[in-house]
Design an enzyme around this catalytic site. Structure first.
Site: not given
Length: 345
Positions: A49, A74, A141, A144, A243, A268, A280
């Site tokens: 990353d 990020e 990235i 992940t 979560h 989404r 994103d």
């Protein structure tokens, strides 16, 4: 916005994203060959990353040295500067140096970058973006979980000009070159169907192209699915619970797959209170729209990238072609209304 104006930026962005992807591939390969115990160890993701962000930052600054540089990304180096991170920084530094050296083996690198150089490069990514000037936007990235599993992830790099996306590059190292939808059945017998690694790119008004990540093969122009009946449309969904907030199932690789017609619809809808980050979606949005798709929020409004690091969104993000979009928005509105009625009863 004159598209030729972005030639130099596009070259730099393609080079930066490809090199960052090469660094990630190297880390992923070592990770997948290593023993099982280390799988729960988050450091490979950390290394990839930060390494990815450092490579992109260094390369863009080197290639576009004549202009002021702003990067919204990020990561920042705060965690790497903490006690006990020395070993990780050293791994990142070595990886970045090795990766940059592969870019042009004939051109010796002036000097090896120090850990300070790397931390500085990472911290170039702390810009806030906004409506004025030029801002590069990077997700070093995306995905992940996919990265750790040896599955889909992406490096996404876009350019905002006065708050509008004018350029986007997506490097998807594990995405097969042959469309998943199988509309490329012509060359079934050739070995290329097994090849992985796609680079998608778009500049405003010029369409979207895809080429293999690791070779100089000619780019092909790609287009979103032309399916007209929502019942025939295949979905990429990411309805994720709280979560798994940070991994809305590598959404960015989905943008690439959508842009070449692998699926027709992507929804989404994160849980309430989740704020979407621009990195994103910047690159994915232009790659899809230049391929003929539409990207809106749940209310049908275009995404506004001029507000800083976050998108102010109505409920979620919807991606589809022009034919299905009105039907899809209606269906989404109906289902949201239904949920609201149900919860108020």
């Amino acid at each position: 916005f004159h598209q030729m104006a972005y030639e130099k930026e596009l070259d730099a962005a393609k080079k930066a994203a490809s090199l960052a992807a090469r660094l990630c591939q190297k880390v992923q390969k070592a990770l997948l060959q290593s023993d099982v115990q280390s799988k729960s160890d988050k450091s490979p993701v950390t290394v990839a990353d930060y390494g990815s962000q450092a490579v992109v930052s260094l390369l863009l600054q080197r290639e576009l040295s004549s202009e002021p540089f702003s990067l919204v990304a990020e990561e920042d180096s705060a965690d790497l500067r903490k006690e006990g991170s020395q070993d990780i920084i050293e791994r990142i530094t070595k990886l970045v140096n090795d990766t940059l050296a592969t870019e042009d083996p004939l051109k010796p690198i002036d000097s090896t970058l120090s850990t300070d150089d790397i931390l500085r490069a990472i911290d170039c990514g702390t810009s806030e973006g906004g409506p004025n000037g030029r801002h590069w936007v990077l997700d070093p990235i995306d995905g992940t979980k996919g990265f750790l599993r040896g599955d889909q992830y992406a490096v996404a790099l876009g350019l905002l000009e006065e708050g509008k996306v004018v350029l986007g590059v997506l490097a998807c190292p594990n995405l097969p070159l042959a469309s998943i939808a199988g509309n490329d059945n012509k060359n079934k017998n050739s070995s290329s169907s097994e090849e992985k690694g796609c680079l998608f790119y778009a500049t405003i008004g010029s369409g979207t192209y895809m080429q293999p990540l690791d070779s100089n093969s000619d780019p092909v122009k790609v287009h979103v699915s032309s399916v007209e009946n929502p019942e025939d449309a295949s979905f990429f969904e990411s309805f994720e619970g709280a979560h798994s907030l940070h991994d809305l199932s590598s959404s960015i690789a989905n943008y690439g797959a959508l842009s070449r017609g692998d699926g027709a619809i992507y929804l989404r809808f994160p849980h309430k209170g989740y704020r979407e980050k621009i990195w994103d979606h910047v690159a994915g949005a232009i790659v899809v729209t230049e391929a003929g798709g539409i990207v809106t929020d749940a209310g049908g409004k275009a995404l506004d990238f001029s507000k800083g690091k976050y998108l102010d969104l109505d409920t979620g993000i919807i991606v589809a072609n022009e034919k299905i979009m009105p039907l899809l928005l209606k269906a989404v509105r109906d289902s949201i209304a239904e949920q609201e009625n149900a919860s108020s009863l």
